[in-house]
Design an enzyme around this catalytic site. Structure first.
Site, PDB file in Angstrom:
ATOM      1  N   GLU A  16     -10.951  12.270  10.732  1.00 49.21           N
ATOM      2  CA  GLU A  16     -11.867  13.297  10.229  1.00 49.21           C
ATOM      3  C   GLU A  16     -11.138  14.285   9.314  1.00 49.21           C
ATOM      4  O   GLU A  16     -11.679  14.712   8.285  1.00 49.21           O
ATOM      5  CB  GLU A  16     -12.498  14.086  11.391  1.00 49.21           C
ATOM      6  CG  GLU A  16     -13.462  13.293  12.254  1.00 49.21           C
ATOM      7  CD  GLU A  16     -12.744  12.573  13.408  1.00 49.21           C
ATOM      8  OE1 GLU A  16     -11.529  12.327  13.330  1.00 49.21           O
ATOM      9  OE2 GLU A  16     -13.425  12.237  14.392  1.00 49.21           O
ATOM     10  N   HIS A 645      15.696  -7.417  -1.541  1.00 45.82           N
ATOM     11  CA  HIS A 645      15.322  -6.226  -2.296  1.00 45.82           C
ATOM     12  C   HIS A 645      15.315  -5.016  -1.378  1.00 45.82           C
ATOM     13  O   HIS A 645      14.854  -5.090  -0.247  1.00 45.82           O
ATOM     14  CB  HIS A 645      13.929  -6.417  -2.924  1.00 45.82           C
ATOM     15  CG  HIS A 645      13.344  -5.146  -3.437  1.00 45.82           C
ATOM     16  ND1 HIS A 645      13.793  -4.515  -4.563  1.00 45.82           N
ATOM     17  CD2 HIS A 645      12.364  -4.353  -2.934  1.00 45.82           C
ATOM     18  CE1 HIS A 645      13.107  -3.397  -4.744  1.00 45.82           C
ATOM     19  NE2 HIS A 645      12.236  -3.278  -3.767  1.00 45.82           N
ATOM     20  N   CYS A 647      14.924  -0.493  -1.621  1.00 44.06           N
ATOM     21  CA  CYS A 647      14.628   0.558  -2.585  1.00 44.06           C
ATOM     22  C   CYS A 647      14.686   1.943  -1.979  1.00 44.06           C
ATOM     23  O   CYS A 647      14.577   2.116  -0.782  1.00 44.06           O
ATOM     24  CB  CYS A 647      13.267   0.322  -3.222  1.00 44.06           C
ATOM     25  SG  CYS A 647      11.989  -0.144  -2.070  1.00 44.06           S
ATOM     26  N   HIS A 698       6.824   4.164 -10.425  1.00 44.95           N
ATOM     27  CA  HIS A 698       5.910   5.168  -9.868  1.00 44.95           C
ATOM     28  C   HIS A 698       5.032   5.842 -10.897  1.00 44.95           C
ATOM     29  O   HIS A 698       4.102   6.551 -10.544  1.00 44.95           O
ATOM     30  CB  HIS A 698       6.702   6.238  -9.123  1.00 44.95           C
ATOM     31  CG  HIS A 698       7.133   5.768  -7.782  1.00 44.95           C
ATOM     32  ND1 HIS A 698       8.426   5.404  -7.514  1.00 44.95           N
ATOM     33  CD2 HIS A 698       6.440   5.555  -6.650  1.00 44.95           C
ATOM     34  CE1 HIS A 698       8.499   4.998  -6.272  1.00 44.95           C
ATOM     35  NE2 HIS A 698       7.320   5.067  -5.725  1.00 44.95           N
TER      36      HIS A 698
HETATM   37  N1  GLN Z   1       7.838  -7.607  -2.619  1.00 41.22           N
HETATM   38  C1  GLN Z   1       7.314  -6.306  -2.367  1.00 41.22           C
HETATM   39  C2  GLN Z   1       6.466  -5.863  -3.539  1.00 41.22           C
HETATM   40  O1  GLN Z   1       6.783  -6.161  -4.637  1.00 41.22           O
HETATM   41  C3  GLN Z   1       8.406  -5.269  -2.116  1.00 41.22           C
HETATM   42  C4  GLN Z   1       7.852  -3.928  -1.708  1.00 41.22           C
HETATM   43  C5  GLN Z   1       8.862  -2.900  -1.275  1.00 41.22           C
HETATM   44  O2  GLN Z   1       9.999  -2.945  -1.647  1.00 41.22           O
HETATM   45  N2  GLN Z   1       8.442  -1.954  -0.522  1.00 41.22           N
HETATM   46  O3  GLN Z   1       5.469  -5.203  -3.387  1.00 41.22           O
HETATM   47 ZN    ZN Z   2      10.903  -1.768  -3.256  1.00 44.22          ZN
END
Ligand code: GLN
Ligand code: ZN
Length: 763
Positions: A16, A645, A647, A698
């Site tokens: 809510e 990967h 980040c 972003h």
């Molecule tokens: N393979 C995912 C994507 O490209 C990786 C996302 C992430 O690193 N959070 O969306």
């Molecule tokens: Zn990422």
């Protein structure tokens, strides 16, 4: 025996608060309506906790966005850029601090946000500058106390402690020591405490930094600060609350503070109890954090009662009270909403409301009230969970036992694999690729939603998703990328997608937990041995590969991330659960290879988040976490290329572990720091291949070719070109197609220009 709650989820059973705040942002409701709605929600939550059996209710835990931001506002620590005039801070200023503002002049940027300890909750980071002054600038807490008392509730004020507040903040000017402001900040705290002490019997001051390794100078500040607060408290009593770990290292300091109560997290750190009982001062009350505020499992009452009884014997029943381990903010509100969960599995769980009830039963049991039936039922439930075939799977257990050392190692070192991968893949120098996801268009989302709701058939769904994949492959070929992806159109979320296909996982319908501001997540729940009933991604990836001449990367989420972003089992170590997930992912990796997929990426963005709060525990965690990644990825031939990967994290102090993962290629986010992140990789002499992100995903901004060329030039100075890949910072699912195409075309062009430059320089 007193029961209390350290804090309750504020977002509301059906989110809510989220809906109201977002409507307010859109101008659909006015401020008065929002305030009224918030008031009703607070009353509802106090009522709910009270009815479940909590004696002392928290006030101050409610927030329109974040409780640390509320403290910033109460202290009048408003950064200059918000042009605040120095009176009661209004809602618009408050939300501007949280989210920034748009404007013709570029608007005002938001305050930074970061993770709250090792939870998935994010707080707004306090900002400190030298010329800043502090003064009481919010009456929110006082108003809410009035509100609760008018409704007849017995309440306790809850505020973040001054040392935690300053510790978690950041200095915004070079060479300025934010601790210089502590004195002035404590001055405002004195004022707040003096005021609330007239209305409440207890004031809970949260100092969770006590579970961290603290520098000497911070430890030394506690005594003086708490002496000042003690002088301000009048008739009220101060309870110092700690959670998310043990505070053994700071025991002597804490026990010498002039406080009236101490709260310990005995779920995370039951081992600290004895040390505190042995020398607990007679002036204090001990609050046992006995019910898990971080997880959704029902408490084992017999075990809890043993611990409570021990504490009662040591210090006297009248000096013990019971609470959840930490605020209940981190769990969903009410299990009764979950009608679709398997009833057996559901019977093992407790959400916030059920946890309040558990506290009452434990207190009643100590007081010898008649709760035998409930204790009996609890015993049966504990036994059912322990013995359930839903939890324990013999085949998984056998597979675990059959794991041998070789399964954690590729069959050859990177240098050898590289020789085999090159002819197998036939890639140019500086190969270009993306991180996995492509724009999740409204069509893609609605296709998934319709399939989930039964609106379209399996056949139509597969056809539609294949259509999206076809489109994305064509676009990538047109852009000229070297290694393609299928684009992830079938995935709502990188953990949920796999969790839904793995045995041992379940999902709630309404198990919302606040992540930041109005954003909530429904974490998957791992309840039993995890295994993979059938392949999860092979059909989609091989379909994508069938459309393209260039290699298509398989795309999986790694075991550590699967673990960190879920509610996990509490009946076995996390490392064990992670290993099971790793085995399931390993099978998928092997099946992808069998199906002809030459490159497989296993994402681990959560590796760093999983780090324990105390440095001394890092090694143990990293050792098993990295091993799980290796278990998941080492079952392939030398010519199959493994990518990972990660980040948005610092690599500096864990680089050796990242190297130990032994992925052939790692892609990382690097564009925002202008490649400075790569220095860590150079200094360490990172041996394998790296794709430092050369544009920020972003923003819709399209980075020009020359900008990416210059980033790549910088990268080449640090990492030899032969081991460098070219890619964006992260997945592109939040972007739109036009900017995605434009940016990737520029990226491909940048790589081509550099290849030419390198070729020329060799001649
Ligand atoms: N393979 C995912 C994507 O490209 C990786 C996302 C992430 O690193 N959070 O969306
Ligand atoms: Zn990422």
């Amino acid at each position: 025996m007193l029961t209390h709650s350290l804090g309750f989820p504020r977002i509301g059973l059906h989110r809510e608060l989220k809906k109201a705040v977002e409507s307010f942002w859109k101008g659909e409701i006015d401020e008065a309506t929002l305030l009224q709605m918030a008031k009703e929600l607070r009353l509802k939550h106090w009522r709910l906790q009270h009815d479940a059996g909590i004696d002392l209710l928290p006030v101050g835990d409610f927030s329109f966005y974040d409780h640390i931001l509320d403290m910033t506002v109460a202290l009048g620590a408003i950064p200059k850029r918000y042009n605040w005039q120095g009176s009661e801070v209004d809602l618009d200023t408050y939300f501007a601090m949280a989210r920034g503002t748009a404007g013709a002049d570029g608007g005002i940027i938001a305050m930074e946000m970061t993770k709250w300890f090792d939870t998935n909750y994010h707080y707004i980071v306090p900002e400190f500058t030298p010329e800043q002054t502090f003064s009481l600038s919010s009456s929110k807490l006082f108003n809410e106390i009035r509100e609760a008392k008018d409704a007849g509730f017995n309440v306790k004020a809850v505020i973040p402690g001054p040392l935690t507040y300053v510790y978690l903040g950041k200095s915004k000017s070079d060479n300025f020591d934010r601790w210089n402001h502590l004195d002035a900040i404590v001055g405002v705290y004195e004022e707040i405490i003096a005021r609330v002490s007239k209305d409440v019997s207890w004031i809970q001051i949260d100092e969770p930094i006590l579970v961290l390794d603290l520098p000497e100078h911070v430890r030394d500040r506690f005594q003086n600060v708490y002496e000042r607060l003690a002088r301000a408290k009048g008739e009220a009593r101060i309870m110092l609350a700690t959670y998310f770990g043990d505070i053994l290292e700071h025991k002597d300091i804490v026990l010498s503070l002039p406080i009236d109560g101490l709260h310990l997290d005995l779920v995370r750190s039951p081992h600290q109890l004895d040390a505190f009982l042995a020398e607990f001062p007679s002036s204090m009350i001990l609050s046992l954090g006995i019910v898990d505020g971080r997880n959704i499992w029902r408490i084992d009452m017999d075990r809890a009662l043993k611990m409570i009884t021990k504490a009662c014997r040591a210090v006297g029943e009248d000096r013990i009270c019971l609470g959840p381990s930490c605020s209940l903010l981190h769990v969903p509100i009410d299990l009764e909403e979950e009608k679709k969960l398997n009833p057996e599995i559901r019977s093992w769980m407790a959400f916030a409301k059920q946890k309040c009830f558990e506290l009452r039963v434990l207190a009643d049991a100590i007081e010898k009230k008649d709760v035998q039936d409930i204790l009996f039922e609890n015993r049966e439930i504990m036994a059912s969970r322990q013995n359930s075939p839903l939890v324990r799977n013999e085949q998984v257990q056998k597979k675990l036992q059959a794991i041998d050392e070789n399964m954690f190692r590729r069959s050859a070192p990177y240098s050898v694999r590289r020789q085999k991968q090159q002819p197998h893949l036939n890639l140019p120098i500086l190969p270009t690729t993306t991180i996995g996801s492509f724009p999740q268009t409204p069509e893609i989302r609605s296709t998934r939603r319709r399939f989930k709701n039964g609106g379209i058939s399996q056949e139509d769904y597969v056809r539609a998703i294949r259509g999206f994949i076809q489109d994305m492959v064509a676009r990538q070929e047109q852009i000229g990328l070297d290694v393609l992806v299928h684009g992830e159109p079938e995935r709502n979320d990188m953990v949920e997608y796999f969790g839904e296909q793995l045995a041992g996982y379940c999902f709630t319908q309404n198990g919302w937990v606040q992540s930041y501001g109005t954003r909530c997540v429904k974490p998957p729940i791992i309840y039993g041995d995890v295994y993979r009933p059938k392949t999860m991604t092979v059909d989609w990836i091989t379909y994508a590969q069938s459309l393209a001449a260039k290699p298509v990367k398989g795309m999986l989420t790694g075991p550590i991330t699967m673990l960190c972003w879920s509610f996990v089992r509490d009946d076995q170590p996390r490392s064990q659960t992670c290993k099971q997930i790793a085995l399931a992912i390993r099978e998928e990796v092997q099946d992808l290879e069998k199906a002809g997929v030459k490159i497989i990426q296993i994402d681990e963005p959560a590796l760093r988040e999983g780090l324990p709060l105390k440095r001394k525990d890092w090694h143990e965690y990293l050792a098993w976490a990295v091993n799980c990644f290796r278990l998941a990825t080492s079952g392939v031939k030398e010519e199959t290329q493994i990518h990972t990967h990660m980040c948005y994290c610092d690599f500096e102090d864990i680089i050796e572990w990242i190297a130990a993962m032994d992925a052939d290629v790692i892609s990382i986010e690097a564009s925002r720091s202008q490649m400075t992140l790569l220095d860590t990789f150079r200094e360490f002499k990172y041996p394998n291949e790296i794709g430092p992100g050369i544009y920020d995903i972003h923003s819709p901004r399209v980075p020009p070719v020359k900008e990416m060329v210059s980033l790549l030039r910088r990268a080449i100075q640090v990492i030899p070109a032969e081991r460098l890949w070219v890619n964006p910072d992260c997945g592109l699912k939040t972007r739109d197609w036009p900017e995605t195409i434009a940016s990737l075309k520029n990226m491909v062009e940048a790589a081509r220009m550099l290849r030419k430059e390198l070729g020329d320089s060799k001649k």
